[in-house]
Enzyme design. Sequence first.
Site, PDB file in Angstrom:
ATOM      1  N   CYS B 433       0.845  -1.196   0.000  1.00 21.84           N
ATOM      2  CA  CYS B 433       0.000   0.000   0.000  1.00 21.84           C
ATOM      3  C   CYS B 433       0.875   1.239   0.000  1.00 21.84           C
ATOM      4  O   CYS B 433       0.932   1.967  -0.964  1.00 21.84           O
ATOM      5  CB  CYS B 433      -0.912   0.009   1.215  1.00 21.84           C
ATOM      6  SG  CYS B 433      -2.258  -1.168   1.126  1.00 21.84           S
ATOM      7  N   GLU B 435       4.050   1.199   2.227  1.00 22.99           N
ATOM      8  CA  GLU B 435       5.153   0.909   3.124  1.00 22.99           C
ATOM      9  C   GLU B 435       6.492   1.166   2.457  1.00 22.99           C
ATOM     10  O   GLU B 435       6.697   0.830   1.297  1.00 22.99           O
ATOM     11  CB  GLU B 435       5.077  -0.562   3.575  1.00 22.99           C
ATOM     12  CG  GLU B 435       3.735  -0.968   4.145  1.00 22.99           C
ATOM     13  CD  GLU B 435       2.710  -1.394   3.097  1.00 22.99           C
ATOM     14  OE1 GLU B 435       2.202  -0.498   2.388  1.00 22.99           O
ATOM     15  OE2 GLU B 435       2.411  -2.570   2.976  1.00 22.99           O
TER      16      GLU B 435
END
Lengths: 307, 789
Positions: B433, B435
């Site tokens: 997502c 990170e």
Amino acid sequence: MMVTAAPPTGWIFDIRRYSLHDGPGIRTTVFLKGCPLDCWWCHNPESQSPQPEIIVREHLCTQCGECVRACPQEAVSMTPQGPHTDPALCTRCGECVPFCAPGAREQVGQPYTPQALADILARDIPFFDQSGGGVTFSGGEPLLQAEFLSAALAACKRLELRTAVDTSGFAPWQRLESIAPQVDLFLYDLKVQDEGAHRRFTGVSNQLILENLRRLNDRGSRIIVRLPVIPGLNDTPAEAAALGSLCRQLDGIQRVDLLPYHHTAAAKYQRLGREYRLPDTPTPSPDHLNALAQQLRAYGIAVQIGG
Amino acid sequence: MSMSERVRQLRQQSLEAVPTLSAERAQLMTQFYADTQRQTLSAPVRRAQAFAYLMEHKHICILPGELIVGEKGPAPKASPTYPELCCHSLEDLHILDSREKIPFKVAPDVLAAYEQEIIPFWAGNSMRDRILAEMRPEWLDAYEAGIFTEFMEQRAPGHTVLDDKIYHKGMLDFQREIQTALEQLDYIHDPRAYDRQEELKAMSICAAALIRFAERHAELAEAQAASEADPARRTELLRIAAVCRQVPAQAPRNFWEALQYYWFVHLGVTTELNTWDAFCPGRLDQHLLPFYRQGLAEASLSRDEAEELLQCFWVKFNNQPAPPKVGVTAAESGTYTDFAQINLGGLTPEGGDGYNEVSELLLDVIETMRLLQPSSSIQVSKKNPDRFIKRAARIIRTGFGQPSVFNADLIVQELMRAGKSVLDARCGGSSGCVEVGAFGKEAYILHGYFNLVKILEITLHDGVDPRSGKRIGLPTGDPRGFQRFEDLLDAFEKQLLHFVDIKVRGSNVIERLYARLLPAPFLSLLINDCIATGRDYHEGGARYNTSYLQGVGIGTITDSLSALRRHVFELGTFSMEEMLTLLATNFAGREPARQILLNRTPRYGNDDPAADQIMVEVFDRFFHAVEGRPNTRGGEYHINMLPTTCHVYFGSVTGATPDGRSAGQPVSEGISPVQGADRSGPTAVLRSAARMDHVRTGGTLLNQKFTPALLQDDTGLDALVNLVRTYFRLDGHHIQFNVVDARTLREAKAHPELHRDLIVRVAGYSDYFCDLSEALQDEIIARTEHEAF
């Protein structure tokens, strides 16, 4: 010992952040309440009165009845369709508003000091800096609250904010003259060139407005002229020719923006219990707007469709 | 921007392919592990041989018209399973086959294979069984209550991204490096020399296995060419064969070989184990640039050819749905997306402007293909030109949710704060997502989402979960006795530390289980410095080793605490007793009270310091509870703030909250405000979000929903560029835009058959709107739509 006067209070009916169509960049637009004109197409009818008003968003109402209990005038009664406010009894005191938990009742028009307003305007400074944006004062007619407007503009300038004023131009010249040094850009609404039609559709003559425009131009202000295009009303070739020859004479005019009329305000009039005088006027077609723009460009003027 | 007939057909095939569950991998693994002779092998060598067995025996295919070849399963969207990690039960298979959203069709022969071979062999012996058996009662209680999730109970640690090494080295080069490392082992002074030897041998076996896998494709291409009637296709097939004989054995020599090499590596990593977030080429524009420029200079490649190859490459990603899940994970993560996120732009390793002509080409491909996978992001540095953001904004405004937008300069800062060198940080980026990681050099493992809102609920009940009546937290006192708001915050902090302790204790066991039982020698050979140290990716072999915990619900907990402070501790609108009753009864018959909480509370997302300060307090407590704890791999725990779709699951296990949220409703997602709470426009949301110190995270997720009208003209696009630039000047990490109007969404919900292609941004990724659960659909509709005025 120095005595300072209390700061002027302004009545504001809305503050919109991330406003993109009231001047360059990302802006915060401040809507001042009250307007001396009565334009048939006005899309902010709640802005016209200088007094605060109570509006009700019926879709948010949960019919809890708190407003009925809160009203000191007993102007609000519960009906099977929800609470009803008797306009004859309502004094617009606003007592009912804080009791409306869902936020269906709202007081349009809140008092601000210049400092309280500046604190809000300062919040988006990073966005103004990045985008070349700033603050726009609109209305209503901001010059109707000239003393407050002047103080608010001064507060903006202390923050090095770029300022714009969106005005009808219908105000004594002294008011415009006094704020002009603190205004980086005027958004100047020219609604109808023909004086008779101007009187009919706005309630006032345009002589003062045109005179103020010339004087503003002569003192060196930067101006964008805004024309609300109302089909059948101010979009004739004669109107365009008059506007074109006027703007050609005034070198402070950077651009003319054509703002296509929209029908969206009709519901607001209904909510305020007022008659809407242009129920059947259509939105001008893109072709028509382009033709109008072409006609104006022939006078050597920059034209933009939309704000 | 064009699509050839070939690409059009491949794309259509990919869109129309029905996801199925394939038993092939599970059967091959069962055959392999059933052979008792192999039980004496060391764990890494055994895993390497299992990998080689798969590469040798799995069915391969080359579809008509394909240029880039290779599938993870026997056919597009035929999804393999990983019974050594988690073995689907017959009931799981029935659910996958029949559920309305995200189904995987299970054929009768697959069901039979599971019933007769796979389940009897693996049931009770999978990693999932081992993990759950090792977890202590307090971990299981918290897990079942929905305090946290566990990433590794059915997917392997992975979540890593490749750097540029495969574009310079073939598998034979890696084998030579491994050989050198083997020769340098010091069996006299290094007590781990034998362990290193086994790991290195395993890596070498895996390198050979991938070469063999490519050779099989070359053989198939040659066989197809022999019987191909169309001379043009025959030439192509022979070219494919030549490519597959060059890579991955040798370094790639051109654009085509570079893409095909990556794709074989991708299949290798995702076949070895079901790693989280698949795998990803990372900074693809920079990796491909030399091949692109060389091809153009030599006239061996045209822009159109490069674009077509990339389009074929895109289809390959879309053919691989995320592995079918079991149990609660199926509920918390309902998507086919496997989170490969291709990064564009950003910085070069030397710190220059990384936006180049391949970035532009890739943006064209993203816009033309409009596929769910791969996901894409732009990495925006202050050194990148505005036109980069504006070009991306033109794609974003088509409402397809891609690409997402990241702050490249901040990512470097985040990575350096966590100990990376500046060069390694600049080669990093975002994955999954949002990170962050140092690509090719870091094992950054997500351990689980953390339900901050549920922990407040437990705090308000003195350590008891009101849903089950079970005491799972600490006795921190009856909140009716709290005199000050700070007493409540202190109690919350104690509960938080308690659950982080439980979580970390479990995670440290799970990390060791993977290191011992399921090493990943193929993935390891790709990540520095596993070869140099002779240690597995799961064992701390990577240069950097991070464990992340992801905080969820910061908006909801902020508004809830704000409501408690305002209405219980400051105004006394309600006593604590009344508040607890409102929550216990889910506001039944007390709608006006709920409206007061909703509308008369300072709420996060409105640039209101009264609310935002609470957000900062919660964030700081979460940060300190997690930050710097040692993991088992020589690295540390850090936090990030993202939910994927877990905010829906977490909401479903959490009762009514003091912000007026009804029981079971989703909690807020990422660092976005509570759905509908932000009423002051996008600049206010960004100012609120920027009050969080993003530098101390490994990623935050902010979702903004825009209507198309806001971006229809140049003014709107320029404003979007400026919004992004300003948020990043304020050190925001990431922002993504959902551009779609609510009416369209409601229409799509009512008539899904007419809107199958509607892709929306969910949370760190995009998904087909019609594939989302009803709860998630409603939530996306409810998110504030920002209009310009």
